[in-house]
Design a protein around this motif. Sequence first.
Motif, short mmCIF file in Angstrom:
data_model
loop_
_atom_site.label_atom_id
_atom_site.label_comp_id
_atom_site.label_asym_id
_atom_site.label_seq_id
_atom_site.Cartn_x
_atom_site.Cartn_y
_atom_site.Cartn_z
N ARG A 223 78.26 20.90 45.52
CA ARG A 223 78.40 19.91 44.46
C ARG A 223 79.22 20.35 43.66
NH1 ARG A 223 74.51 16.95 39.83
NH2 ARG A 223 75.51 17.32 38.19
N THR A 224 80.47 20.08 43.26
CA THR A 224 81.46 20.20 42.53
C THR A 224 82.11 19.33 41.63
OG1 THR A 224 83.52 20.21 43.71
CG2 THR A 224 82.15 22.11 43.85
N GLN A 225 82.83 19.57 40.51
CA GLN A 225 83.78 18.50 39.10
C GLN A 225 84.89 18.71 39.94
OE1 GLN A 225 81.96 21.95 38.22
NE2 GLN A 225 79.56 20.92 38.97
N LEU A 226 85.29 18.78 41.31
CA LEU A 226 86.17 18.60 41.12
C LEU A 226 86.96 17.94 41.98
CD1 LEU A 226 87.37 23.43 42.36
CD2 LEU A 226 88.10 21.61 40.23
N GLY A 227 86.05 16.15 42.05
CA GLY A 227 86.65 15.13 43.01
C GLY A 227 86.05 15.56 44.99
N CYS A 228 85.55 16.85 44.87
CA CYS A 228 85.42 17.11 46.09
C CYS A 228 83.74 17.74 46.05
CB CYS A 228 86.73 17.26 47.05
SG CYS A 228 86.89 19.22 46.80
N PHE A 229 83.48 18.08 47.70
CA PHE A 229 82.16 18.84 47.48
C PHE A 229 82.98 19.68 48.53
CE2 PHE A 229 79.34 15.27 47.63
CZ PHE A 229 78.23 15.58 47.23
N TYR A 230 82.69 21.25 48.02
CA TYR A 230 83.09 22.65 48.71
C TYR A 230 81.58 23.11 49.68
CZ TYR A 230 87.02 23.96 45.94
OH TYR A 230 87.96 23.98 45.19
N GLU A 231 82.54 23.71 50.79
CA GLU A 231 81.71 23.99 51.68
C GLU A 231 81.61 25.61 52.08
OE1 GLU A 231 82.99 21.54 55.52
OE2 GLU A 231 84.82 22.67 55.02
N SER A 232 80.97 25.90 52.98
CA SER A 232 80.48 27.87 53.08
C SER A 232 80.56 27.19 54.87
CB SER A 232 79.98 28.31 52.14
OG SER A 232 79.73 29.33 52.40
N PHE A 233 80.31 28.96 55.41
CA PHE A 233 79.66 29.18 56.96
C PHE A 233 78.34 30.31 56.16
CE2 PHE A 233 82.89 25.42 56.94
CZ PHE A 233 82.01 24.65 57.62
N SER A 234 77.99 29.76 57.58
CA SER A 234 77.43 31.16 57.51
C SER A 234 76.71 31.42 58.81
CB SER A 234 75.78 31.74 56.81
OG SER A 234 75.55 32.68 56.92
N ASP A 235 76.63 32.86 59.59
CA ASP A 235 75.96 33.17 61.48
C ASP A 235 74.73 33.24 60.67
OD1 ASP A 235 78.42 32.37 62.70
OD2 ASP A 235 79.21 34.80 62.17
N ASP A 236 74.43 33.54 59.84
CA ASP A 236 72.69 33.79 59.34
C ASP A 236 71.90 33.82 58.22
OD1 ASP A 236 74.20 35.52 57.77
OD2 ASP A 236 73.63 36.97 57.89
N GLY A 237 72.37 32.44 58.15
CA GLY A 237 71.85 31.93 56.20
C GLY A 237 72.04 33.09 55.51
N ARG A 238 72.65 34.06 55.23
CA ARG A 238 72.58 35.54 54.57
C ARG A 238 73.62 35.54 53.75
NH1 ARG A 238 72.67 41.17 55.41
NH2 ARG A 238 72.77 41.85 53.29
N ILE A 239 75.51 35.97 54.35
CA ILE A 239 76.58 36.65 54.47
C ILE A 239 77.28 34.98 54.80
CG2 ILE A 239 78.67 37.50 55.12
CD1 ILE A 239 75.94 39.41 53.87
N TRP A 240 77.69 34.69 53.95
CA TRP A 240 78.65 33.34 53.30
C TRP A 240 80.22 33.32 53.70
CZ3 TRP A 240 75.93 28.64 54.23
CH2 TRP A 240 74.69 28.85 54.66
N SER A 241 80.73 32.83 53.95
CA SER A 241 82.62 32.54 53.65
C SER A 241 82.73 32.01 52.32
CB SER A 241 82.99 31.32 54.97
OG SER A 241 82.94 30.20 54.82
N PRO A 242 83.94 32.58 51.61
CA PRO A 242 84.06 32.07 50.17
C PRO A 242 83.82 29.97 50.38
CG PRO A 242 85.86 33.33 51.32
CD PRO A 242 84.75 33.47 52.62
N PRO A 243 83.57 29.54 49.13
CA PRO A 243 83.39 28.16 49.31
C PRO A 243 84.73 27.58 48.97
CG PRO A 243 82.38 29.22 47.64
CD PRO A 243 82.99 30.60 48.43
N GLU A 244 85.57 26.27 50.30
CA GLU A 244 86.66 25.77 50.11
C GLU A 244 86.70 24.20 49.85
OE1 GLU A 244 88.88 26.87 53.36
OE2 GLU A 244 89.22 29.09 52.61
N PRO A 245 87.22 23.60 49.26
CA PRO A 245 87.22 22.33 49.43
C PRO A 245 86.80 21.92 51.06
CG PRO A 245 89.08 22.97 48.26
CD PRO A 245 88.86 24.48 48.59
N SER A 246 85.22 20.35 51.28
CA SER A 246 85.77 20.04 52.02
C SER A 246 86.46 18.91 52.16
CB SER A 246 84.04 19.70 52.34
OG SER A 246 84.18 18.54 51.22
N ARG A 247 86.15 17.93 53.40
CA ARG A 247 86.69 16.76 53.62
C ARG A 247 86.39 15.70 52.56
NH1 ARG A 247 87.30 14.20 58.87
NH2 ARG A 247 87.13 12.27 57.88
#
Length: 535
Positions: A223-247
Amino acid sequence: MILAERHPTPGQISVLPDGRCMSASTRGKVLHSSLESGAFYDPWVPEYLTVKYGRGRPIAWEPREVIMELPMGLGCWEGCINFVDREGDIHLFGMRFLKWPEDREDPKLHEQRTDVYHVVSRDGGATWEGPVRIDYGEEFTAAIMNVLHLPNGRIVLPLEYFDVERAVGKYVSKSCYSDDGGRTWGHDSTHLPVESGGQHSHSGAVEPVVAELDGGRVWMLIRTQLGCFYESFSDDGRIWSPPEPSRFKGSSSPGEALRLRDGRLLFVWTNGIGPPFASDMLSEWVDYPTESWCRQVFNVAVSHDNGATWRGYREIVRTVGHEADGARVGYPRFAELPEGDVLVQFGHHSGGERAECQYVYVDPDRLDETSDREDFDNGLAGWSFTGATAVQTVTLDEEHALRLQGDGNGLLGAERNFPFAVCGRLSFEMRRDESSAGVDLVLDETYWDPRDRRRNGAIDISLDAELVPSDAWVPVTVSWNVAEQAADLSVGDRQRRIPIEHAPLGICYLTFYGQTADAESGATLVRRLEAVVED
């Protein structure tokens, strides 16, 4: 139209291996009321962890059971998130608020503290272990939304923490994880900030949720305050990609994601970006007039291809026109049922200080529907609308129709959701009385409170006296292709090409607005309305 009947529930619901439903909650102190009464600072108020079990449809709940007395002390125990892992163990996660700042909008360093606790039953609820404190590496969190058990055995617990020293976006998302069934936990995960929401108490990367993807990958939505959800991805639930705007566009309101047993993904959220805004909520938030806090609807989308494409965006809960002003919904959570449908539980505020909990049943197969026809046989049940008299259904020429007539008591608005369409068609018949000014039609990807005239819709059409002849039924059709950024309008034998503004990914909402705030002596009628996906 999806008409989902609401039912009361004592809290968030999990489905146990034996088919029973379970909900857990604390009893004793309630955070905000205990702060007001002073009980928060009284170490002798007893607090308890309780569960309720139930069966049936709707669920028939058994009497509440106390499973343990919680350690007494300063602060307040809150919870719980219920979770059943792949082994059938029942996990409860909650928070123990220990320090609360004098000024929530300007907390000082070390002035606030929350512990995260974990309770587990490994014998179907007969006995319970804990509570055990989970060290998440920070001082304060205010929400836990969901939990995930990966195929490799790792349990992933997403959460937020408040960083007093951040200049913009105070909350940061991260995760904790356990590789031994919740007996021990690690917190050395990637920190996921989002610069949004300024400096206020609900800013930043708030209330993350996670869902499993193919191959054991993990998808986090924030959840953000930018009018959209941000998303991040992980292969293991520990190391995550930088958050980016989702659809997924949306207000500052949390969502929930779930992978069904058959591999489909579901996402439930408030697909709205309009009023009320942050500046309408608190006087301290006056500097945030464009940050949406819309919480009048819930929508559900489905993906059959691991999140690459999404369908549905179907509205399952609506409040405007059906409840008192100020009613809102929030904090949805999924539970997949043995029969294949899902239960969506959520908080419902009707104006009181504390939300009551409700749930609805949703058939995921309905999210694949490609048409929505409205003959008004159910009245206004599938609409959000304004006023007691301006928007009504009537019977004319032996058919039900929507009657739109300004009553002088504010803006006329009537809004409806239909299946999400990149390419689609909306058709209906319209009859305008000679003394009616007509209506405006706005189409968009997101919900907007019909009590407020939207000015940023993707397609905005004036169906006025110049375009629509009076005293006769006139066919109206709007066809769109968002990739071409254009729509075709047909009113009787008149044709127009209309631009699609603001780059929507698709269209799934229509709103009729009155063209005048004055009382009208004539009405505009709509019948035989149908929306069709033509992707």
